[in-house]
Design an enzyme around this catalytic site. Structure first.
Site, PDB file in Angstrom:
ATOM      1  N   LYS A  13      28.596 -36.485 -12.763  1.00  0.00           N
ATOM      2  CA  LYS A  13      27.646 -36.898 -11.710  1.00  0.00           C
ATOM      3  C   LYS A  13      27.977 -38.298 -11.175  1.00  0.00           C
ATOM      4  O   LYS A  13      27.957 -38.519  -9.979  1.00  0.00           O
ATOM      5  CB  LYS A  13      26.194 -36.894 -12.242  1.00  0.00           C
ATOM      6  N   ARG A  88      14.746 -36.025 -13.774  1.00  0.00           N
ATOM      7  CA  ARG A  88      15.205 -35.337 -14.993  1.00  0.00           C
ATOM      8  C   ARG A  88      14.080 -34.560 -15.644  1.00  0.00           C
ATOM      9  O   ARG A  88      14.296 -33.915 -16.663  1.00  0.00           O
ATOM     10  CB  ARG A  88      15.736 -36.358 -15.989  1.00  0.00           C
ATOM     11  N   ARG A 127      35.263 -40.180 -24.247  1.00  0.00           N
ATOM     12  CA  ARG A 127      35.094 -41.228 -23.225  1.00  0.00           C
ATOM     13  C   ARG A 127      35.032 -42.618 -23.858  1.00  0.00           C
ATOM     14  O   ARG A 127      34.413 -42.816 -24.897  1.00  0.00           O
ATOM     15  CB  ARG A 127      33.811 -40.974 -22.434  1.00  0.00           C
ATOM     16  N   ARG A 161      30.457 -45.708 -25.928  1.00  0.00           N
ATOM     17  CA  ARG A 161      29.009 -45.900 -25.770  1.00  0.00           C
ATOM     18  C   ARG A 161      28.301 -45.267 -26.964  1.00  0.00           C
ATOM     19  O   ARG A 161      28.698 -44.193 -27.414  1.00  0.00           O
ATOM     20  CB  ARG A 161      28.531 -45.185 -24.494  1.00  0.00           C
ATOM     21  N   ARG A 172      21.643 -35.097 -26.381  1.00  0.00           N
ATOM     22  CA  ARG A 172      21.482 -35.229 -24.926  1.00  0.00           C
ATOM     23  C   ARG A 172      21.565 -33.857 -24.245  1.00  0.00           C
ATOM     24  O   ARG A 172      20.838 -33.579 -23.287  1.00  0.00           O
ATOM     25  CB  ARG A 172      22.554 -36.162 -24.351  1.00  0.00           C
TER      26      ARG A 172
HETATM   27  P1  AMP Z   1      22.861 -41.301 -17.669  1.00  0.00           P
HETATM   28  O1  AMP Z   1      23.888 -42.366 -17.556  1.00  0.00           O
HETATM   29  O2  AMP Z   1      22.329 -40.862 -16.335  1.00  0.00           O
HETATM   30  O3  AMP Z   1      23.311 -40.143 -18.522  1.00  0.00           O
HETATM   31  O4  AMP Z   1      21.603 -41.941 -18.425  1.00  0.00           O
HETATM   32  C1  AMP Z   1      21.735 -42.530 -19.712  1.00  0.00           C
HETATM   33  C2  AMP Z   1      20.396 -42.489 -20.444  1.00  0.00           C
HETATM   34  O5  AMP Z   1      19.397 -43.187 -19.689  1.00  0.00           O
HETATM   35  C3  AMP Z   1      19.810 -41.086 -20.642  1.00  0.00           C
HETATM   36  O6  AMP Z   1      20.339 -40.440 -21.780  1.00  0.00           O
HETATM   37  C4  AMP Z   1      18.328 -41.413 -20.790  1.00  0.00           C
HETATM   38  O7  AMP Z   1      18.051 -41.956 -22.060  1.00  0.00           O
HETATM   39  C5  AMP Z   1      18.138 -42.537 -19.777  1.00  0.00           C
HETATM   40  N1  AMP Z   1      17.775 -42.018 -18.417  1.00  0.00           N
HETATM   41  C6  AMP Z   1      18.509 -42.092 -17.278  1.00  0.00           C
HETATM   42  N2  AMP Z   1      17.862 -41.540 -16.239  1.00  0.00           N
HETATM   43  C7  AMP Z   1      16.672 -41.093 -16.733  1.00  0.00           C
HETATM   44  C8  AMP Z   1      15.573 -40.403 -16.166  1.00  0.00           C
HETATM   45  N3  AMP Z   1      15.558 -40.051 -14.870  1.00  0.00           N
HETATM   46  N4  AMP Z   1      14.522 -40.093 -16.976  1.00  0.00           N
HETATM   47  C9  AMP Z   1      14.521 -40.454 -18.284  1.00  0.00           C
HETATM   48  N5  AMP Z   1      15.541 -41.088 -18.892  1.00  0.00           N
HETATM   49  C10 AMP Z   1      16.612 -41.411 -18.130  1.00  0.00           C
END
Ligand code: AMP
Length: 215
Positions: A13, A88, A127, A161, A172
């Protein structure tokens, strides 16, 4: 162009969001990036969000809705926008629908990147990211020239990470299935879901995205 990019963790994404937002010159709104910035700056929001993020759980809706409201108020949405990693949950999707309705800015499409779970786990656990400039690597497919050192900024800051460790990645993916996958039918019902297979190269996926959204 007003778009949402939906898909499991590691579907690509972030990479596609960058290509699409540059192509259309529209703001790229990534809740993950905003949260990580808050964590690294140790803000109150960052402190509240960190434990959820490290475990691979979603940050609670109340915090996210607040964060997104602030971000939207500070962003010029007139030329369009691209959401990456938001919404989400159904609560977040409903909140966004009502915000966009109020502003009379209906979505042009929701792009769903589909990738097999095995590929996702492999991508995530391999990664590595640079803690200094954010550059992304993969142990097998694109390692840094010198182990641990970033090709781009030269810092010895390339690391995994916490949320890319195998157990967390699996969590996740489970969280995605339970809390985010229901959005697929939510947007299917509104007839603006566009599906793109996301397992090929970023450039190929991008071409398919453009073909679907009619650029
Ligand atoms: P991402 O980089 O988009 O995968 O986001 C990393 C982490 O941030 C996720 O695993 C969640 O813990 C948190 N996160 C990001 N966006 C959201 C969202 N829209 N709602 C809830 N948690 C989020």
């Amino acid at each position: 162009m007003r778009l949402i990019l939906l898909g499991p963790p590691m579907a690509g994404k972030g990479t596609q969001a960058k290509l699409i937002s540059e192509h259309y010159s529209i703001p790229h709104i990534s809740t993950g990036d905003i949260l990580r910035k808050n964590v690294s700056q140790n803000t109150e929001l960052g402190q509240q969000a960190k434990a959820y993020m490290d475990r691979g759980d979603l940050v609670p809706d109340e915090l996210i809705l607040d964060l997104v409201r602030h971000e939207l108020d500070a962003t010029d949405l007139d030329n369009g926008f691209l959401f990456d990693g938001y919404p989400r949950t159904i609560v977040q999707a409903q909140s966004l629908s009502s915000y966009l309705k109020d502003k009379d800015k209906p979505l042009d499409g929701v792009i769903l990147l589909r990738v097999d779970e095995k590929v996702l786990v492999e991508r995530a656990t391999g990664r590595r990211v640079c803690g200094n400039c954010g550059a992304s690597y993969h142990l097998k497919n694109q390692p840094p020239k010198v182990e641990g050192t970033c090709d781009l900024c030269g810092e010895k800051a390339v690391h995994q990470r916490i949320d890319d460790q195998e157990d967390t990645v699996k969590n996740r993916l489970n969280v995605y299935k339970k809390q985010t996958e229901p959005l697929i039918s939510y947007y299917q019902e509104q007839e603006n879901l566009l599906e793109v297979p996301g397992a090929s190269t970023p450039a190929e996926v991008f071409q398919q995205v453009l073909a679907l959204i009619g650029a």
